[in-house]
Design an enzyme around this catalytic site. Structure first.
Site, PDB file in Angstrom:
ATOM      1  N   HIS A 196       0.697  -1.100  -0.388  1.00 54.80           N
ATOM      2  CA  HIS A 196      -0.217   0.329   0.064  1.00 54.80           C
ATOM      3  C   HIS A 196       0.551   1.238   0.114  1.00 54.80           C
ATOM      4  CE1 HIS A 196       0.794   0.007   4.706  1.00 54.80           C
ATOM      5  NE2 HIS A 196       0.438   1.003   4.177  1.00 54.80           N
TER       6      HIS A 196
HETATM    7  C1  UD1 Z   1      -2.586   5.528   5.869  1.00 52.95           C
HETATM    8  C2  UD1 Z   1      -1.392   5.716   6.991  1.00 52.95           C
HETATM    9  C3  UD1 Z   1       0.165   4.798   6.317  1.00 52.95           C
HETATM   10  C4  UD1 Z   1      -0.122   3.373   6.600  1.00 52.95           C
HETATM   11  C5  UD1 Z   1      -1.283   3.213   5.996  1.00 52.95           C
HETATM   12  C6  UD1 Z   1      -1.722   1.854   6.403  1.00 52.95           C
HETATM   13  C7  UD1 Z   1      -0.430   8.324   6.563  1.00 52.95           C
HETATM   14  C8  UD1 Z   1       0.257   9.472   5.479  1.00 52.95           C
HETATM   15  N1  UD1 Z   1      -1.006   6.816   6.035  1.00 52.95           N
HETATM   16  O1  UD1 Z   1      -1.867   4.863   4.252  1.00 52.95           O
HETATM   17  O2  UD1 Z   1       1.022   5.644   6.988  1.00 52.95           O
HETATM   18  O3  UD1 Z   1       0.534   2.976   6.459  1.00 52.95           O
HETATM   19  O4  UD1 Z   1      -2.668   3.737   6.367  1.00 52.95           O
HETATM   20  O5  UD1 Z   1      -3.281   1.167   6.495  1.00 52.95           O
HETATM   21  O6  UD1 Z   1      -1.053   8.515   7.668  1.00 52.95           O
HETATM   22  N2  UD1 Z   1     -10.202   4.119   1.999  1.00 52.95           N
HETATM   23  C9  UD1 Z   1     -10.693   3.802   2.582  1.00 52.95           C
HETATM   24  N3  UD1 Z   1     -11.346   3.634   3.287  1.00 52.95           N
HETATM   25  C10 UD1 Z   1     -10.836   3.734   3.944  1.00 52.95           C
HETATM   26  C11 UD1 Z   1     -10.085   3.785   3.828  1.00 52.95           C
HETATM   27  C12 UD1 Z   1      -9.178   4.765   3.595  1.00 52.95           C
HETATM   28  O7  UD1 Z   1     -11.312   3.192   1.004  1.00 52.95           O
HETATM   29  O8  UD1 Z   1     -11.330   3.384   4.897  1.00 52.95           O
HETATM   30  C13 UD1 Z   1      -9.127   4.891   0.288  1.00 52.95           C
HETATM   31  C14 UD1 Z   1      -9.034   5.757   0.183  1.00 52.95           C
HETATM   32  O9  UD1 Z   1      -9.521   6.192  -1.140  1.00 52.95           O
HETATM   33  C15 UD1 Z   1      -8.254   6.817   0.708  1.00 52.95           C
HETATM   34  C16 UD1 Z   1      -6.757   6.118   0.038  1.00 52.95           C
HETATM   35  O10 UD1 Z   1      -7.832   4.853   0.931  1.00 52.95           O
HETATM   36  O11 UD1 Z   1      -7.573   7.854  -0.094  1.00 52.95           O
HETATM   37  C17 UD1 Z   1      -5.527   6.121   1.238  1.00 52.95           C
HETATM   38  O12 UD1 Z   1      -5.699   6.097   2.397  1.00 52.95           O
HETATM   39  P1  UD1 Z   1      -4.632   7.259   3.160  1.00 52.95           P
HETATM   40  O13 UD1 Z   1      -5.981   6.980   5.100  1.00 52.95           O
HETATM   41  O14 UD1 Z   1      -5.007   8.470   3.104  1.00 52.95           O
HETATM   42  O15 UD1 Z   1      -4.281   6.628   3.594  1.00 52.95           O
HETATM   43  P2  UD1 Z   1      -3.308   4.386   3.515  1.00 52.95           P
HETATM   44  O16 UD1 Z   1      -2.848   4.488   1.940  1.00 52.95           O
HETATM   45  O17 UD1 Z   1      -4.283   4.088   4.212  1.00 52.95           O
HETATM   46  N1  UDP Z   2      -3.509  -6.663   9.083  1.00 52.45           N
HETATM   47  C1  UDP Z   2      -4.672  -6.894   9.418  1.00 52.45           C
HETATM   48  N2  UDP Z   2      -5.570  -7.500   7.854  1.00 52.45           N
HETATM   49  C2  UDP Z   2      -4.982  -7.130   6.445  1.00 52.45           C
HETATM   50  C3  UDP Z   2      -3.620  -6.620   6.399  1.00 52.45           C
HETATM   51  C4  UDP Z   2      -2.936  -6.158   7.679  1.00 52.45           C
HETATM   52  O1  UDP Z   2      -5.191  -7.641   9.910  1.00 52.45           O
HETATM   53  O2  UDP Z   2      -5.080  -7.523   5.881  1.00 52.45           O
HETATM   54  C5  UDP Z   2      -2.898  -6.380   9.712  1.00 52.45           C
HETATM   55  C6  UDP Z   2      -1.755  -6.271  10.198  1.00 52.45           C
HETATM   56  O3  UDP Z   2      -1.514  -8.331  10.588  1.00 52.45           O
HETATM   57  C7  UDP Z   2      -0.691  -5.700  11.049  1.00 52.45           C
HETATM   58  C8  UDP Z   2      -1.409  -4.447  10.162  1.00 52.45           C
HETATM   59  O4  UDP Z   2      -2.300  -4.826   9.872  1.00 52.45           O
HETATM   60  O5  UDP Z   2      -0.390  -5.428  12.581  1.00 52.45           O
HETATM   61  C9  UDP Z   2      -0.523  -2.881   9.532  1.00 52.45           C
HETATM   62  O6  UDP Z   2      -0.846  -2.483   8.810  1.00 52.45           O
HETATM   63  P1  UDP Z   2      -1.053  -1.934   7.372  1.00 52.45           P
HETATM   64  O7  UDP Z   2       0.270  -2.940   6.869  1.00 52.45           O
HETATM   65  O8  UDP Z   2      -1.847  -1.119   6.996  1.00 52.45           O
HETATM   66  O9  UDP Z   2      -0.353  -0.445   7.961  1.00 52.45           O
HETATM   67  P2  UDP Z   2       1.927  -0.062   7.952  1.00 52.45           P
HETATM   68  O10 UDP Z   2       1.883  -0.687   9.554  1.00 52.45           O
HETATM   69  O11 UDP Z   2       2.315  -0.438   7.077  1.00 52.45           O
HETATM   70  O12 UDP Z   2       1.241   1.586   8.828  1.00 52.45           O
END
Ligand code: UD1
Ligand code: UDP
Length: 385
Positions: free
Chosen positions: A219
């Site tokens: 992601h």
């Molecule tokens: C965010 C965090 C990242 C973290 C990740 C974990 C920031 C800058 N980024 O990235 O550090 O590793 O979460 O998963 O804070 N969206 C949905 N449903 C949701 C949430 C998001 O559809 O519940 C989609 C939306 O289109 C959104 C995109 O995902 O624009 C990105 O979501 P966002 O929270 O901005 O960043 P992440 O890539 O999720």
């Molecule tokens: N995770 C989960 N379901 C998924 C993918 C990840 O429960 O389908 C959990 C994983 O075990 C870990 C956390 O999500 O505890 C990691 O989150 P993510 O990779 O979204 O964010 P990051 O750690 O990169 O910020």
């Protein structure tokens, strides 16, 4: 000295929930603390948020700011605007943030300017790569926080090198591992069914046996936001899925981009790539703990695989979690090296490691003990600490 500390805990995105759960558990029922849980609403899908509250037994948030998705500036600004009102109304003694997401930095900025004590769990991690939005969040948060809880000694060193006082830094281990330790048995005993593309069901251990598959998550914007990067990754996924079954619970950002770049058909053509919605924490733990390897760009998953001693290939040019490489089962690799690395793993020569110090399931207990000591110290309330 106050006898009861009102402390706001902030959670916003998926990786925050595993860190908040053991802390809430530890704080609840302690007469010295009045914890207030604020969910910023940065993640909001059932499968990115509510499911974790249920599975991890986190109480319903006291307040949900419901900010949703937006550009970095708009999302951060919305959190700040709404969180300021919460702080003014609630008048907390301290605000505790975790991790490195936009919610982390936004809430610390607000609390600091209101002269509320701020505490950062997972402080001091540095990738030294400012093209990562999380690196900016880490730097901003640590620049103004009062108390730092860290997961590894390299983080302590980073904070000291940035001029922080040793007395404000506490290496407590890893809250994510607390959640893992608390839930691994439940996860292993679970019957997990994954619904792949075309609605096909896969029962773990039955349709696909333990050790006979890999797990992937991607992601990071640096991997999935540009068509050319994503296409390169697709080649890699296709190549691996010819050798072994691959489960791919897909993050909403990545799915959105796959659709936007018209790559759906190609990804569906890989016969052993099982694409599914994000899965719950327990399902994911079981999936990973019985896998042959993990291919990822996640931060938290580098840590979980290290604890589980599962070979982890991280497709990134750097990591803010180097302890997972020095001590754990994680390797940083480039897309062109994936095939060789997978071949090594399939020959049984995947990387193994050991568990870093204090990654033992007791970090929340350490944090709360330290907080109990700190609140008895008058200097905590002055600007001296
Ligand atoms: C965010 C965090 C990242 C973290 C990740 C974990 C920031 C800058 N980024 O990235 O550090 O590793 O979460 O998963 O804070 N969206 C949905 N449903 C949701 C949430 C998001 O559809 O519940 C989609 C939306 O289109 C959104 C995109 O995902 O624009 C990105 O979501 P966002 O929270 O901005 O960043 P992440 O890539 O999720
Ligand atoms: N995770 C989960 N379901 C998924 C993918 C990840 O429960 O389908 C959990 C994983 O075990 C870990 C956390 O999500 O505890 C990691 O989150 P993510 O990779 O979204 O964010 P990051 O750690 O990169 O910020």
């Amino acid at each position: 000295m106050k006898s009861n500390i009102k402390i706001i805990l902030v959670a916003g995105a998926r990786p925050n929930f595993m860190k908040i759960a053991p802390l809430m558990d530890e704080l609840y029922g302690k007469k010295n603390f009045n914890p207030v849980l604020v969910h910023t609403g940065q993640h909001y899908d059932e499968k990115m948020s509510d499911l974790f509250f249920k599975q991890l037994g986190i109480p319903e948030p006291d307040i949900n700011l419901e900010v949703g998705s937006a550009s970095h500036a708009v999302q951060t600004a919305r959190i700040m605007e709404r969180f300021e009102k919460v702080c003014v109304d609630e008048k907390p003694d301290a605000v505790l943030v975790v991790g490195d997401v936009n919610s982390t930095a936004a809430c610390v900025l607000v609390a600091s300017k209101l002269q509320i004590k701020t505490i950062h769990y997972e402080a001091g991690l540095r990738s030294n790569d400012r093209s990562m939005p999380e690196e900016i969040n880490r730097m901003v948060t640590d620049a103004i926080c009062d108390i730092f809880f860290t997961t590894s000694v390299d983080a302590d060193e980073n904070l000291i090198n940035e001029g922080k006082k040793q007395e404000k830094i506490f290496m407590v281990g890893n809250l994510m591992i607390d959640s893992l330790v608390n839930n691994i048995k439940i996860a292993r005993d679970l019957n997990v069914e994954i619904i792949g593309q075309n609605g096909k069901n896969y029962v773990l251990g039955q349709d696909i046996r333990a050790g006979q598959y890999g797990v992937m998550t991607f992601h990071r914007p640096s991997n999935v936001d540009k068509n050319e990067d994503l296409e390169k990754l697709l080649d890699v996924w296709g190549m691996i899925s010819k050798k072994i079954t691959l489960f791919f619970p897909i993050h909403p950002r990545t799915l959105k981009n796959i659709k936007a770049f018209g790559l759906e058909k190609r990804i569906e053509s890989f016969p052993n790539l099982i694409l599914c919605e994000p899965v719950g924490y327990l399902e994911f733990l079981k999936l990973v703990s019985e896998s042959k390897f993990v291919l990822t760009d996640s931060g938290g998953i580098q840590e979980e695989t290290t604890y589980l001693n599962i070979p982890c290939l991280t497709i990134r040019s750097n990591t803010e979690r180097p302890v997972t490489i020095w001590e754990g089962s994680n390797k940083l690799i480039k897309t062109q090296d994936v095939e060789d690395e997978i071949d090594l793993i399939l020959k049984g020569k995947g990387k193994k490691g050991k568990t870093p110090k204090f990654w033992d399931g007791k970090s929340a207990n350490r944090i709360v003990k330290i907080l109990e000591k700190l609140i008895k110290n008058e200097r905590f309330y002055s600007n001296n600490i």
